[in-house]
Design a protein around this motif. Sequence first.
Motif, short mmCIF file in Angstrom:
data_model
loop_
_atom_site.label_atom_id
_atom_site.label_comp_id
_atom_site.label_asym_id
_atom_site.label_seq_id
_atom_site.Cartn_x
_atom_site.Cartn_y
_atom_site.Cartn_z
N TRP A 12 -43.12 47.46 58.07
CA TRP A 12 -43.76 46.98 59.30
C TRP A 12 -44.79 47.98 59.81
O TRP A 12 -45.80 47.58 60.38
CB TRP A 12 -42.72 46.72 60.37
CG TRP A 12 -41.96 45.44 60.15
CD1 TRP A 12 -42.30 44.41 59.34
CD2 TRP A 12 -40.72 45.06 60.77
NE1 TRP A 12 -41.35 43.43 59.40
CE2 TRP A 12 -40.38 43.80 60.27
CE3 TRP A 12 -39.88 45.68 61.67
CZ2 TRP A 12 -39.22 43.14 60.67
CZ3 TRP A 12 -38.74 45.02 62.07
CH2 TRP A 12 -38.42 43.76 61.58
N GLY A 13 -44.56 49.27 59.61
CA GLY A 13 -45.53 50.28 60.04
C GLY A 13 -46.80 50.26 59.20
O GLY A 13 -47.86 50.64 59.67
N CYS A 14 -46.68 49.79 57.96
CA CYS A 14 -47.84 49.75 57.06
C CYS A 14 -48.55 48.40 57.06
O CYS A 14 -49.51 48.21 56.32
CB CYS A 14 -47.39 50.06 55.63
SG CYS A 14 -46.79 51.73 55.41
N MET A 15 -48.10 47.46 57.87
CA MET A 15 -48.66 46.09 57.83
C MET A 15 -50.14 46.02 58.17
O MET A 15 -50.84 45.18 57.64
CB MET A 15 -47.91 45.19 58.82
CG MET A 15 -46.65 44.62 58.28
SD MET A 15 -45.88 43.36 59.30
CE MET A 15 -46.50 43.57 60.90
N ASN A 16 -50.59 46.87 59.03
CA ASN A 16 -51.94 46.72 59.56
C ASN A 16 -52.98 47.64 58.94
O ASN A 16 -54.11 47.66 59.38
CB ASN A 16 -51.91 46.96 61.07
CG ASN A 16 -52.45 45.80 61.81
OD1 ASN A 16 -53.04 44.92 61.22
ND2 ASN A 16 -52.26 45.80 63.10
N TYR A 17 -52.62 48.41 57.96
CA TYR A 17 -53.52 49.36 57.30
C TYR A 17 -54.12 50.36 58.29
O TYR A 17 -55.18 50.90 58.06
CB TYR A 17 -54.65 48.65 56.55
CG TYR A 17 -54.17 47.68 55.52
CD1 TYR A 17 -53.54 48.12 54.37
CD2 TYR A 17 -54.30 46.32 55.71
CE1 TYR A 17 -53.07 47.24 53.42
CE2 TYR A 17 -53.84 45.42 54.77
CZ TYR A 17 -53.22 45.89 53.63
OH TYR A 17 -52.76 45.01 52.71
N MET A 18 -53.40 50.58 59.40
CA MET A 18 -53.88 51.55 60.37
C MET A 18 -53.52 52.97 59.93
O MET A 18 -54.32 53.89 60.06
CB MET A 18 -53.25 51.26 61.73
CG MET A 18 -53.76 52.11 62.83
SD MET A 18 -53.09 51.61 64.40
CE MET A 18 -51.35 51.61 64.06
N LEU A 19 -52.31 53.13 59.39
CA LEU A 19 -51.89 54.42 58.87
C LEU A 19 -52.38 54.56 57.42
O LEU A 19 -52.50 53.57 56.71
CB LEU A 19 -50.37 54.54 58.93
CG LEU A 19 -49.80 54.57 60.36
CD1 LEU A 19 -48.29 54.46 60.33
CD2 LEU A 19 -50.21 55.83 61.07
N PRO A 20 -52.65 55.77 56.97
CA PRO A 20 -53.19 55.93 55.62
C PRO A 20 -52.14 55.65 54.54
O PRO A 20 -50.95 55.53 54.81
CB PRO A 20 -53.62 57.40 55.58
CG PRO A 20 -52.74 58.05 56.57
CD PRO A 20 -52.51 57.05 57.66
N VAL A 21 -52.61 55.58 53.32
CA VAL A 21 -51.74 55.30 52.18
C VAL A 21 -50.71 56.42 52.00
O VAL A 21 -49.60 56.18 51.54
CB VAL A 21 -52.59 55.11 50.91
CG1 VAL A 21 -51.72 54.86 49.71
CG2 VAL A 21 -53.57 53.97 51.10
#
Length: 110
Positions: A12-21
């Motif tokens: 869920w934290g990675c859903m929006n591509y806001m945080l880096p890979v």
Amino acid sequence: AIILVHWLLTVWGCMNYMLPVSYAWGNFSVLAVGIWAIVQRDSLDAITMFLTGLLLTVLTDIIHISIFYPARDFLSDEKRFSIGMAIFSLLLKPVSCYLVYRMYRERGGE
């Protein structure tokens, strides 16, 4: 349960591509080590690596969230949910570290 909860919150934290890979790679690789710790119940090395990885991801999550937190003008509902789940995962990690430390002690760690 620890791995399932952190996996779901990381997804869920990675859903929006806001945080880096690197956020996803760091958290998912620690969860993979956690699966190894579950599979090999008698291995002290696996649980030690899992505990160390959880402790390191606390630091890296703080860095990722603080650097990549969007400005107020660019914060949509989806981004708010995604960053909220990443923060919730970060807040649960000390509890998870305590539980993993108890498992470490049960396996014979000092």
